[in-house]
Design a protein around this motif. Structure first.
Motif, PDB file in Angstrom:
ATOM      1  N   THR A   6     110.001   9.710  54.993  1.00  0.00           N
ATOM      2  CA  THR A   6     111.458   9.953  55.040  1.00  0.00           C
ATOM      3  C   THR A   6     111.936   9.832  56.476  1.00  0.00           C
ATOM      4  O   THR A   6     111.133   9.748  57.396  1.00  0.00           O
ATOM      5  CB  THR A   6     111.844  11.363  54.555  1.00  0.00           C
ATOM      6  OG1 THR A   6     111.305  12.313  55.477  1.00  0.00           O
ATOM      7  CG2 THR A   6     111.352  11.658  53.174  1.00  0.00           C
ATOM      8  N   ASP A 196     115.082   0.749  57.516  1.00  0.00           N
ATOM      9  CA  ASP A 196     114.322   1.519  56.527  1.00  0.00           C
ATOM     10  C   ASP A 196     113.133   0.697  56.035  1.00  0.00           C
ATOM     11  O   ASP A 196     112.035   1.215  55.844  1.00  0.00           O
ATOM     12  CB  ASP A 196     115.223   1.963  55.365  1.00  0.00           C
ATOM     13  CG  ASP A 196     116.104   3.147  55.748  1.00  0.00           C
ATOM     14  OD1 ASP A 196     115.725   3.891  56.672  1.00  0.00           O
ATOM     15  OD2 ASP A 196     117.173   3.315  55.145  1.00  0.00           O
ATOM     16  N   VAL A 201     110.101   3.252  55.148  1.00  0.00           N
ATOM     17  CA  VAL A 201     110.694   4.447  54.528  1.00  0.00           C
ATOM     18  C   VAL A 201     110.619   4.290  53.004  1.00  0.00           C
ATOM     19  O   VAL A 201     111.060   3.273  52.462  1.00  0.00           O
ATOM     20  CB  VAL A 201     112.160   4.618  55.000  1.00  0.00           C
ATOM     21  CG1 VAL A 201     112.881   5.687  54.187  1.00  0.00           C
ATOM     22  CG2 VAL A 201     112.190   4.946  56.486  1.00  0.00           C
ATOM     23  N   VAL A 204     114.829   7.494  51.133  1.00  0.00           N
ATOM     24  CA  VAL A 204     115.984   7.574  52.040  1.00  0.00           C
ATOM     25  C   VAL A 204     116.709   8.880  51.752  1.00  0.00           C
ATOM     26  O   VAL A 204     117.200   9.087  50.634  1.00  0.00           O
ATOM     27  CB  VAL A 204     116.940   6.376  51.804  1.00  0.00           C
ATOM     28  CG1 VAL A 204     118.226   6.546  52.602  1.00  0.00           C
ATOM     29  CG2 VAL A 204     116.247   5.066  52.155  1.00  0.00           C
ATOM     30  N   SER A 214     124.536   3.215  49.190  1.00  0.00           N
ATOM     31  CA  SER A 214     123.230   2.846  48.631  1.00  0.00           C
ATOM     32  C   SER A 214     123.351   1.700  47.630  1.00  0.00           C
ATOM     33  O   SER A 214     122.418   0.915  47.465  1.00  0.00           O
ATOM     34  CB  SER A 214     122.561   4.073  48.005  1.00  0.00           C
ATOM     35  OG  SER A 214     122.447   5.075  49.005  1.00  0.00           O
ATOM     36  N   TRP A 231     115.958   7.144  46.775  1.00  0.00           N
ATOM     37  CA  TRP A 231     116.961   7.823  47.593  1.00  0.00           C
ATOM     38  C   TRP A 231     117.045   9.290  47.168  1.00  0.00           C
ATOM     39  O   TRP A 231     116.734   9.615  46.015  1.00  0.00           O
ATOM     40  CB  TRP A 231     118.345   7.199  47.367  1.00  0.00           C
ATOM     41  CG  TRP A 231     118.593   5.914  48.101  1.00  0.00           C
ATOM     42  CD1 TRP A 231     119.282   5.779  49.272  1.00  0.00           C
ATOM     43  CD2 TRP A 231     118.211   4.582  47.723  1.00  0.00           C
ATOM     44  NE1 TRP A 231     119.330   4.448  49.630  1.00  0.00           N
ATOM     45  CE2 TRP A 231     118.689   3.694  48.705  1.00  0.00           C
ATOM     46  CE3 TRP A 231     117.496   4.051  46.645  1.00  0.00           C
ATOM     47  CZ2 TRP A 231     118.487   2.313  48.648  1.00  0.00           C
ATOM     48  CZ3 TRP A 231     117.280   2.671  46.586  1.00  0.00           C
ATOM     49  CH2 TRP A 231     117.768   1.818  47.580  1.00  0.00           C
TER      50      TRP A 231
END
Ligand code: GLU
Length: 275
Positions: A6, A196, A201, A204, A214, A231
């Motif tokens: 994250t 990201d 990642v 998110v 998003s 997410w």
């Protein structure tokens, strides 16, 4: 189960406040023993300051957070954003937009999307000669995405928020969104999506105010061939007036609470989301 990566990604345009503390703690918690990254989102060189970058490190460490070494600063990666723009150009999906803020304001009747008025496409329909003439005269321009074409190429997409569940992507709500600004050769949406992916990642984490973004980031991932994370959008902290805490409304900075003598535990306790 693979480990979670994250991140917390503040912009150094001021001191962090309680809302940021809550967001950073949420991200660190969601890492759940996995990787917690810190990223400095400083593409807006006119508004970002080094002193605020230092304050971010200092306040987060004071709160008791620790993050992986190798903090990414967006301002050092404009070349990567340019490569992403080149890919989209090669797909025929970008066009230069010479409109000023005032021009866009005048289009007052235009419907609004998450980032403001939906661009009615004026510069999209310029002739090639007109485009060249404007470029040659040195007029600054932004790069916009041909949203309908982009959606056609990508096809239907989905993404998953850990609280809200699976979403059908609706990037169309942004219209022909800006991906490179006039004043800086990237936009928030482009830079965040590239970063990201680059940083690996897998989750998110950010405030629910960025939930609509998003939808667009999912589209950019598809167009650029990037991996798709999950997410988790968190609620926003409200002040005593019930309104969302914001710097411009004088939300107390972590720094001022420290100076008042509050302990990190006390600040963390007041930075919990309701419910
Ligand atoms: N830099 C953004 C902000 O400070 C957060 C971006 C994100 O988490 O995607 O609001």
């Amino acid at each position: 189960m693979s480990i979670v990566t994250t991140r917390f990604a503040p912009s150094p345009t001021g001191l962090l406040h309680l809302g940021h503390a809550a967001s950073a703690c949420f991200a660190a918690e969601q890492a759940n023993g996995g990787r917690f990254l810190l990223r400095i989102e400083d593409i807006d060189q006119g508004r970002c300051r080094d002193e605020f970058v230092e304050a971010i490190f200092d306040d987060l460490a004071w709160l008791g957070l620790s993050w992986e070494a190798g903090v990414r600063r967006q301002s050092l990666h404009f070349d990567e954003y340019a490569q992403a723009l080149d890919k989209l150009t090669a797909l025929g999906l970008l066009y230069p937009c010479f409109c000023t803020r005032a021009d866009i304001k005048e289009m007052a009747g235009a419907p609004h999307g998450p980032d403001g008025p939906i661009y009615p496409g004026l510069c999209r329909h310029l002739s090639e000669e007109e485009r060249e003439a404007r470029r040659a005269s040195g007029r600054p321009f932004a790069l916009r995405l041909k949203m309908d074409e982009a959606i056609r190429i990508a096809g239907p997409l989905r993404w998953e928020d850990l609280s809200a569940g699976v979403q059908e992507a609706r990037p169309d709500v942004f219209g022909d969104v800006v991906l490179a600004r006039k004043d800086t050769p990237a936009s928030y949406h482009l830079a965040v999506t590239c970063d990201d992916a680059k940083q690996g990642v897998t989750l998110v984490t950010r405030g629910v105010d960025l939930f609509p973004a998003s939808h667009l980031h999912r589209l950019l991932q598809a167009l650029l061939g990037l991996p798709v994370p999950r997410w988790h959008h968190h609620p926003l902290l409200a002040g005593p007036d019930g309104k969302r805490l914001a710097k411009r409304d004088g939300a107390p900075s972590i720094r001022s609470l420290r100076e008042k003598g509050l302990s990190p535990e006390e600040v963390r306790a007041s930075a919990l989301f309701p419910g």
